[in-house]
Design an enzyme around this catalytic site. Structure first.
Site, PDB file in Angstrom:
ATOM      1  N   ASP A 192       0.409  -3.900  14.523  1.00  0.00           N
ATOM      2  CA  ASP A 192      -0.133  -3.385  13.453  1.00  0.00           C
ATOM      3  C   ASP A 192      -0.910  -4.567  13.015  1.00  0.00           C
ATOM      4  OD1 ASP A 192      -0.643  -3.897  10.658  1.00  0.00           O
ATOM      5  OD2 ASP A 192       1.188  -3.226   9.853  1.00  0.00           O
ATOM      6  N   ASN A 193      -1.726  -5.372  12.941  1.00  0.00           N
ATOM      7  CA  ASN A 193      -3.183  -6.374  12.986  1.00  0.00           C
ATOM      8  C   ASN A 193      -4.078  -5.771  13.423  1.00  0.00           C
ATOM      9  OD1 ASN A 193      -0.722  -7.744  11.790  1.00  0.00           O
ATOM     10  ND2 ASN A 193      -2.052  -9.213  11.426  1.00  0.00           N
ATOM     11  N   HIS A 219       0.693  -1.226  -0.002  1.00  0.00           N
ATOM     12  CA  HIS A 219       0.006   0.176   0.146  1.00  0.00           C
ATOM     13  C   HIS A 219       0.468   0.787  -0.212  1.00  0.00           C
ATOM     14  CE1 HIS A 219      -3.120  -2.147   1.398  1.00  0.00           C
ATOM     15  NE2 HIS A 219      -2.215  -2.903   2.326  1.00  0.00           N
ATOM     16  N   CYS A 247      -5.868  -2.233  13.251  1.00  0.00           N
ATOM     17  CA  CYS A 247      -6.946  -2.147  13.145  1.00  0.00           C
ATOM     18  C   CYS A 247      -8.365  -1.443  13.491  1.00  0.00           C
ATOM     19  CB  CYS A 247      -7.201  -3.709  12.705  1.00  0.00           C
ATOM     20  SG  CYS A 247      -6.161  -3.961  10.910  1.00  0.00           S
ATOM     21  N   HIS A 302      -6.909  -9.080   3.763  1.00  0.00           N
ATOM     22  CA  HIS A 302      -6.344  -8.791   2.585  1.00  0.00           C
ATOM     23  C   HIS A 302      -7.190  -8.826   0.946  1.00  0.00           C
ATOM     24  CE1 HIS A 302      -2.636  -7.646   0.256  1.00  0.00           C
ATOM     25  NE2 HIS A 302      -3.423  -8.789  -0.431  1.00  0.00           N
ATOM     26  N   GLU A 323       4.638  -9.368   4.023  1.00  0.00           N
ATOM     27  CA  GLU A 323       4.356  -8.080   5.298  1.00  0.00           C
ATOM     28  C   GLU A 323       3.277  -8.564   6.281  1.00  0.00           C
ATOM     29  OE1 GLU A 323       5.289  -5.244   6.146  1.00  0.00           O
ATOM     30  OE2 GLU A 323       3.508  -4.077   6.479  1.00  0.00           O
ATOM     31  N   SER A 381       6.620  -2.315  11.996  1.00  0.00           N
ATOM     32  CA  SER A 381       6.227  -3.288  10.794  1.00  0.00           C
ATOM     33  C   SER A 381       6.862  -2.890  10.282  1.00  0.00           C
ATOM     34  CB  SER A 381       4.735  -2.668   9.644  1.00  0.00           C
ATOM     35  OG  SER A 381       3.775  -2.725  11.023  1.00  0.00           O
ATOM     36  N   SER A 427       1.694  -0.191  -5.386  1.00  0.00           N
ATOM     37  CA  SER A 427       0.532  -0.791  -4.562  1.00  0.00           C
ATOM     38  C   SER A 427       0.154  -2.309  -4.654  1.00  0.00           C
ATOM     39  CB  SER A 427      -1.022   0.508  -4.456  1.00  0.00           C
ATOM     40  OG  SER A 427      -1.056  -0.239  -3.569  1.00  0.00           O
ATOM     41  N   GLN A 447      10.262  -5.141   7.878  1.00  0.00           N
ATOM     42  CA  GLN A 447      11.051  -5.103   7.004  1.00  0.00           C
ATOM     43  C   GLN A 447      12.448  -4.525   6.478  1.00  0.00           C
ATOM     44  OE1 GLN A 447       9.332  -6.126   4.573  1.00  0.00           O
ATOM     45  NE2 GLN A 447       7.193  -6.251   4.998  1.00  0.00           N
ATOM     46  N   SER A 473      -5.767   1.701  -2.209  1.00  0.00           N
ATOM     47  CA  SER A 473      -5.252   2.022  -1.509  1.00  0.00           C
ATOM     48  C   SER A 473      -4.094   3.205  -1.650  1.00  0.00           C
ATOM     49  CB  SER A 473      -4.265   0.507  -0.203  1.00  0.00           C
ATOM     50  OG  SER A 473      -3.275   0.154  -1.318  1.00  0.00           O
ATOM     51  N   ASN A 533       5.444 -10.265   8.983  1.00  0.00           N
ATOM     52  CA  ASN A 533       3.871 -10.848   9.495  1.00  0.00           C
ATOM     53  C   ASN A 533       4.538 -11.867  11.093  1.00  0.00           C
ATOM     54  OD1 ASN A 533       0.802 -10.073   9.532  1.00  0.00           O
ATOM     55  ND2 ASN A 533       1.107 -12.458  10.521  1.00  0.00           N
ATOM     56  N   ASP A 559       3.263  -7.506   0.405  1.00  0.00           N
ATOM     57  CA  ASP A 559       1.851  -7.423   0.847  1.00  0.00           C
ATOM     58  C   ASP A 559       1.225  -8.159   0.448  1.00  0.00           C
ATOM     59  OD1 ASP A 559       0.405  -6.794   2.775  1.00  0.00           O
ATOM     60  OD2 ASP A 559       0.796  -5.027   2.982  1.00  0.00           O
ATOM     61  N   LYS A 566       4.834  -7.512  15.062  1.00  0.00           N
ATOM     62  CA  LYS A 566       4.319  -6.926  13.711  1.00  0.00           C
ATOM     63  C   LYS A 566       2.713  -7.110  13.854  1.00  0.00           C
ATOM     64  CE  LYS A 566       2.285  -6.305   9.593  1.00  0.00           C
ATOM     65  NZ  LYS A 566       0.786  -7.109   8.954  1.00  0.00           N
ATOM     66  N   HIS A 579      -3.873   2.168   8.427  1.00  0.00           N
ATOM     67  CA  HIS A 579      -3.282   2.436  10.256  1.00  0.00           C
ATOM     68  C   HIS A 579      -1.822   3.926  10.474  1.00  0.00           C
ATOM     69  CE1 HIS A 579      -4.212  -1.523  10.108  1.00  0.00           C
ATOM     70  NE2 HIS A 579      -2.792  -2.296  10.254  1.00  0.00           N
TER      71      HIS A 579
HETATM   72  P1  NAD Z   1      -5.066 -14.792  12.001  1.00  0.00           P
HETATM   73  O1  NAD Z   1      -4.851 -15.519  10.803  1.00  0.00           O
HETATM   74  O2  NAD Z   1      -4.851 -13.883  13.309  1.00  0.00           O
HETATM   75  O3  NAD Z   1      -7.214 -14.420  12.268  1.00  0.00           O
HETATM   76  C1  NAD Z   1      -7.535 -14.833  11.204  1.00  0.00           C
HETATM   77  C2  NAD Z   1      -9.604 -15.916  11.961  1.00  0.00           C
HETATM   78  O4  NAD Z   1     -10.046 -15.880  10.916  1.00  0.00           O
HETATM   79  C3  NAD Z   1      -8.595 -16.971  12.390  1.00  0.00           C
HETATM   80  O5  NAD Z   1      -9.350 -17.338  13.468  1.00  0.00           O
HETATM   81  C4  NAD Z   1      -9.697 -18.062  12.024  1.00  0.00           C
HETATM   82  O6  NAD Z   1      -9.767 -19.336  12.275  1.00  0.00           O
HETATM   83  C5  NAD Z   1     -11.048 -17.047  11.150  1.00  0.00           C
HETATM   84  N1  NAD Z   1     -11.505 -17.628  10.059  1.00  0.00           N
HETATM   85  C6  NAD Z   1     -11.194 -18.444   9.194  1.00  0.00           C
HETATM   86  N2  NAD Z   1     -12.145 -18.806   8.711  1.00  0.00           N
HETATM   87  C7  NAD Z   1     -13.150 -18.298   8.931  1.00  0.00           C
HETATM   88  C8  NAD Z   1     -14.761 -17.645   8.327  1.00  0.00           C
HETATM   89  N3  NAD Z   1     -14.898 -18.940   7.188  1.00  0.00           N
HETATM   90  N4  NAD Z   1     -15.469 -17.734   9.036  1.00  0.00           N
HETATM   91  C9  NAD Z   1     -14.981 -16.809  10.847  1.00  0.00           C
HETATM   92  N5  NAD Z   1     -13.854 -17.186  10.433  1.00  0.00           N
HETATM   93  C10 NAD Z   1     -13.018 -17.498   9.960  1.00  0.00           C
HETATM   94  O7  NAD Z   1      -5.099 -13.568  10.795  1.00  0.00           O
HETATM   95  P2  NAD Z   1      -5.273 -12.346  10.802  1.00  0.00           P
HETATM   96  O8  NAD Z   1      -4.026 -11.683  11.290  1.00  0.00           O
HETATM   97  O9  NAD Z   1      -6.214 -11.073  11.710  1.00  0.00           O
HETATM   98  O10 NAD Z   1      -5.613 -11.147   9.380  1.00  0.00           O
HETATM   99  C11 NAD Z   1      -6.757 -11.165   8.752  1.00  0.00           C
HETATM  100  C12 NAD Z   1      -6.740 -10.426   7.482  1.00  0.00           C
HETATM  101  O11 NAD Z   1      -6.546  -9.146   7.511  1.00  0.00           O
HETATM  102  C13 NAD Z   1      -5.558 -11.041   6.664  1.00  0.00           C
HETATM  103  O12 NAD Z   1      -6.570 -11.760   4.883  1.00  0.00           O
HETATM  104  C14 NAD Z   1      -4.478 -10.356   6.601  1.00  0.00           C
HETATM  105  O13 NAD Z   1      -3.625 -10.318   5.509  1.00  0.00           O
HETATM  106  C15 NAD Z   1      -5.356  -8.614   6.228  1.00  0.00           C
HETATM  107  N6  NAD Z   1      -5.021  -7.674   7.439  1.00  0.00           N
HETATM  108  C16 NAD Z   1      -5.375  -6.342   7.161  1.00  0.00           C
HETATM  109  C17 NAD Z   1      -4.207  -5.721   7.606  1.00  0.00           C
HETATM  110  C18 NAD Z   1      -5.471  -4.312   7.138  1.00  0.00           C
HETATM  111  O14 NAD Z   1      -4.726  -3.009   7.016  1.00  0.00           O
HETATM  112  N7  NAD Z   1      -6.784  -4.043   6.485  1.00  0.00           N
HETATM  113  C19 NAD Z   1      -3.678  -5.718   8.599  1.00  0.00           C
HETATM  114  C20 NAD Z   1      -3.184  -6.978   8.820  1.00  0.00           C
HETATM  115  C21 NAD Z   1      -4.212  -7.750   8.412  1.00  0.00           C
HETATM  116  N1  ADE Z   2      -1.346  -1.412   6.050  1.00  0.00           N
HETATM  117  C1  ADE Z   2      -2.136  -0.086   7.154  1.00  0.00           C
HETATM  118  N2  ADE Z   2      -2.011   0.108   7.197  1.00  0.00           N
HETATM  119  C2  ADE Z   2      -0.783   1.372   6.572  1.00  0.00           C
HETATM  120  C3  ADE Z   2      -0.734   2.350   6.277  1.00  0.00           C
HETATM  121  N3  ADE Z   2      -0.439   3.475   6.638  1.00  0.00           N
HETATM  122  N4  ADE Z   2       0.642   2.125   5.189  1.00  0.00           N
HETATM  123  C4  ADE Z   2       0.240   0.727   4.271  1.00  0.00           C
HETATM  124  N5  ADE Z   2      -0.044  -0.133   4.669  1.00  0.00           N
HETATM  125  C5  ADE Z   2      -0.501  -0.586   5.712  1.00  0.00           C
END
Ligand code: NAD
Ligand code: ADE
Length: 425
Positions: free
Chosen positions: A188-189, A63, A193, A299, A157, A361, A86, A365, A91, A179, A136, A184, A353
């Site tokens: 971050d996660n 991103h 979030c 993701h 990532e 994070s 990206s 890297q 994003s 990750n 990522d 991380k 974030h």
């Molecule tokens: P994680 O593995 O810690 O958690 C995912 C959870 O979802 C697990 O507990 C799993 O059992 C559950 N799950 C899986 N399939 C399911 C279903 N069908 N129904 C209900 N629950 C289900 O993963 P995470 O680190 O929490 O990441 C989750 C997603 O978010 C990933 O795709 C990751 O890459 C992404 N992510 C996004 C951001 C962001 O900024 N948007 C940041 C970090 C990670």
């Molecule tokens: N993933 C979640 N937040 C972000 C940010 N601010 N920059 C890059 N990657 C990210």
């Protein structure tokens, strides 16, 4: 969605008036972000003079925000030449991309690109045969593997990207699962979030969260962060889970756990955070209450069946503003609001974030790049040593005013650990 006034390609000078304005905004916002990213500054101060990445060609697919611009410029101070695109079509912060382009980085990213342009940008970014990749979600890694482009190593990532790497039978290069650092995934996660979900929701709709039934699919790191944010604002939270341990944790922390078939009937807002596919399907969308809000923070955009809404002749799409769509059932008093076309809501509707947590994070890297460039890792997926995870935490404790206790020799002997760590294996 229409791309902003210009595309940034091949590091061409940003020579239009709009380009200069964007680049200047990007420069100012990146400077603000840099101040909130103390770990990156420390690593640059520690390693910068030695230029440990001299000669390394790094291609990034992550991103493109102002925090990422801080990472990119830090990699250059360590000696690397860097190109970037990206990892999501929505994003990119165009001002961050314009700033990097104005600094001479080849950048291939703009907000609102098509899927075809997305893959072209990845192709452009790796066209110089990079030595190292920062990915990522795994799309750039997939591209170099499919094209037979040889690289020295990859740093991944996010949870989904790491899962995809581990699912491959073999890899021709070492990959570091950034990750999987605790600093991380559990920061971050989760804490990232916890803040950026709300920014995305509030940008996307005026829905009040207090008092509402919020359904969060997935109680991993991201899901827990989302639940903390929503319950902190007074939402009544329901969790769906497939893993009994995660579900048990959700119950112990006070949340109801049920299936999506049950939750679909009662939810006012739905957040998918699983990294899985088909979590909210057509039948769930049919069951939902009039006015319910849908957003994904995982993701990929495969968690909510968006095509059911987009392609259904019985449902009319009304675009309210960029990346906010109402889907109205013809002849029925029912509509649903979808944010970000089902792509990560915190990065498509908000700017991701906060900088401070991204400093964690991106320290991961940078350390991964130093390790991979130094060499010595066998093909396959690796974790960075725990001591480096502790180093990243240390770098962020001091600016927060926290004072860490140092073990005495007697205590260290008693615990069987070294005074300097690592404190856990
Ligand atoms: P994680 O593995 O810690 O958690 C995912 C959870 O979802 C697990 O507990 C799993 O059992 C559950 N799950 C899986 N399939 C399911 C279903 N069908 N129904 C209900 N629950 C289900 O993963 P995470 O680190 O929490 O990441 C989750 C997603 O978010 C990933 O795709 C990751 O890459 C992404 N992510 C996004 C951001 C962001 O900024 N948007 C940041 C970090 C990670
Ligand atoms: N993933 C979640 N937040 C972000 C940010 N601010 N920059 C890059 N990657 C990210």
């Amino acid at each position: 969605m229409v791309a902003v006034g210009y595309k940034i390609r091949d590091g061409l000078p940003v020579d239009s008036e709009r380009g200069r304005e964007l680049a200047e905004r990007g420069r100012l916002e990146t400077a603000l972000a840099r101040k909130e990213m103390p770990g990156i500054a420390e690593l640059v101060a520690e390693y910068g003079e030695k230029k440990p990445l001299l000669g390394a060609r790094i291609a990034g697919c992550l991103h493109l925000t102002v925090e990422t611009a801080v990472l990119v410029t830090a990699l250059r101070s360590l000696g690397a030449s860097v190109r970037w695109c990206s990892c999501n079509v929505f994003s990119t912060e165009d001002h961050a991309a314009a700033y990097l382009a104005s600094e001479g980085f080849p950048v291939f990213a703009w907000k609102g690109m098509s899927e075809k342009e997305y893959w072209e940008c990845i192709a452009d970014t790796v066209s110089i045969s990079p030595d190292l990749i920062i990915d990522d979600g795994g799309d750039m890694t997939k591209y170099v593997l499919d094209q037979g482009i040889a690289v020295k190593g990859v740093a991944e990532e996010t949870t989904t990207g790491v899962r995809l790497l581990k699912q491959r039978e073999s890899l021709p290069f070492p990959a570091i699962a950034v990750n999987d650092l605790i600093t991380k995934s559990q920061f971050d996660n989760r804490y990232g979030c916890r803040e950026s979900l709300l920014a995305g929701l509030m940008q996307g709709s005026g829905m009040m969260i207090g008092g509402k039934v919020a359904v969060v699919a997935g109680y991993g790191d991201v899901g827990r962060g989302c639940v903390e944010a929503l319950s902190g604002l007074g939402a009544r939270v329901v969790v769906t889970e497939i893993d009994p341990i995660a579900a048990y944790r959700a119950v112990m922390e006070g949340f109801e756990v049920m299936t999506m078939d049950e939750a679909a009937l009662i939810g006012d807002l739905f957040i998918t955070a699983t990294g899985c596919v088909s979590v909210i399907e057509g039948r769930h969308l049919e069951m939902m209450k009039d006015g319910a809000l849908l957003a994904n923070i995982g993701h990929f955009d495969w968690e909510i069946d968006v095509s059911y809404l987009m392609k259904n002749p019985d449902i009319e799409r009304v675009n309210i503003k960029p990346l906010v769509d109402k889907f109205a059932w013809r002849g029925r008093d029912k509509c649903l609001l979808l944010l970000g076309e089902g792509r990560l809501v915190n990065l498509s509707l908000a700017s991701g974030h906060p900088s401070f947590v991204m400093s964690n994070s991106f320290c991961g890297q940078i350390l991964a790049m130093l390790e991979l460039w130094k060499g010595g890792y066998s093909p396959g997926v690796h974790k960075l040593p725990r001591l480096l995870d502790e180093k990243i935490a240390r770098l962020h404790l001091k600016p927060l005013g926290a004072k860490l206790t140092t073990l005495t020799r007697k205590q260290a002997e008693y615990l069987g650990v070294s005074i300097e760590g690592p404190f856990k294996t």
